[in-house]
Design an enzyme around this catalytic site. Sequence first.
Site, mmCIF file in Angstrom:
data_model
loop_
_atom_site.group_PDB
_atom_site.id
_atom_site.type_symbol
_atom_site.label_atom_id
_atom_site.label_comp_id
_atom_site.label_asym_id
_atom_site.label_seq_id
_atom_site.Cartn_x
_atom_site.Cartn_y
_atom_site.Cartn_z
ATOM 1 N N ASP A 278 0.835 -1.192 0.000
ATOM 2 C CA ASP A 278 0.000 0.000 0.000
ATOM 3 C C ASP A 278 0.876 1.250 0.000
ATOM 4 O O ASP A 278 2.087 1.195 0.214
ATOM 5 C CB ASP A 278 -1.020 -0.007 1.134
ATOM 6 N N ASP A 295 -7.231 10.113 -5.652
ATOM 7 C CA ASP A 295 -7.654 9.118 -6.637
ATOM 8 C C ASP A 295 -6.703 9.093 -7.825
ATOM 9 O O ASP A 295 -6.370 8.013 -8.357
ATOM 10 C CB ASP A 295 -9.070 9.427 -7.116
ATOM 11 N N GLU A 321 -6.013 2.217 -0.314
ATOM 12 C CA GLU A 321 -4.737 2.301 -1.028
ATOM 13 C C GLU A 321 -3.989 0.967 -0.993
ATOM 14 O O GLU A 321 -2.781 0.912 -1.206
ATOM 15 C CB GLU A 321 -3.865 3.403 -0.415
#
Length: 406
Positions: A278, A295, A321
């Site tokens: 992540d 985003d 994420e």
Amino acid sequence: PLLLPLDHYLASNQRRHDAAIASAAVLLTLALLAVAFVGAAGAAAYRYLAVMACLCAGYVLGLNGNLYSLLGIDAVERHGVLLQRVFGMLAPAFSYFFIIAFLRLRARQRHAARVLTGLAWLQIGLVALSALQGTQPPHWGATLSNLLILASIPLVLWEAAQASRAGLRAGHFVLWAWGPVLLVLVLWIAALQDWLPHAAVDLGALVSFGLAIQVAVLVLGLADDSARLRSERDRATDAAERDPLTDILNRRALQSRIQALIERSGSEAAAISLIYFDIDHFKRINDQYGHAVGDACLRAVVKRVSREQRANDVLARIGGEEFVILLPALDGHGAAAHAERLRHSVSREPLRIAGHSIAITVSFGVAAWRLGETAEAWLHRADQAQYRAKTGGRNRVVLADRLPET
């Protein structure tokens, strides 16, 4: 009475015989093909078309007595007129059932569906009456059956045209299938009823060929319809498995791929690995620049990671994420080296988004599959390795069951 030279009669009879055999062979082949479609798709239209093709084949073979010579059964010959009438009456009945299913009339045009259903059952009722009347049923049953066929033609063409106008491709195929045959069929019925003088053209052979062509076009239409339905189903499945933001696989699709890979491995210890990663401090990016920029960062990271993917690797977003990469044919050390390349690819230069320069780093956890391990346990070990990468300082790769790398 029409008097013909013997040679002319024999040649004409042979032509009719050849036309009937060829047409019946085509019809029975198409019936088998429709049955195969039933097994593949399970649609009612395929079943009706298969029965219709078989009945048409029986009618064609019965026109000139081919059915009886092929079977060589006395009982069949004794009931020849009745059998031919049964085939001739049941074929249009099942063609109506086919039209109802193929053009989806029960959903689109319920009134037309009821009318065609009624015509079909009237034909079936005439068959039952003929059977009760013995081996030589009276002519009125055949006459009524022919009148019902003539009455149904405008309705079938109208509904096919309406379906075609509405964008239903099935309507085109019904028009192509029924259109060329209708003129011959009407002339044939008129000749059978003695409404026309003797025709110079052998209408029986034309009817045989016309029925075969009709069923062939309808089989093509069913194949086209089946392909369209499969395409729609595949698109729906693909949409259900995709993450709408990044356009990569979602958690459900990833779990399905992992389970399939484990099952294919069976009892062998295959080299398969997972990378769980992540984005570091992603919440800060959202807080500082807004969710739209956040985003865009996710999409940019996916793009950079995707550049390093091998052909069979599977990349999925499993939430927020967090991402997972499934790596077939790669052991833990190979996967860790691959994760290190990904780490450098993502963090080597800042992302340029909406006028901002955003430095991105990623933490990776790597786990190789163990024989007998479940998908959940395997993902958990990779997640734990990624957690150790986070607590160990971030922007690093950690291989499961090993100390964090520095």
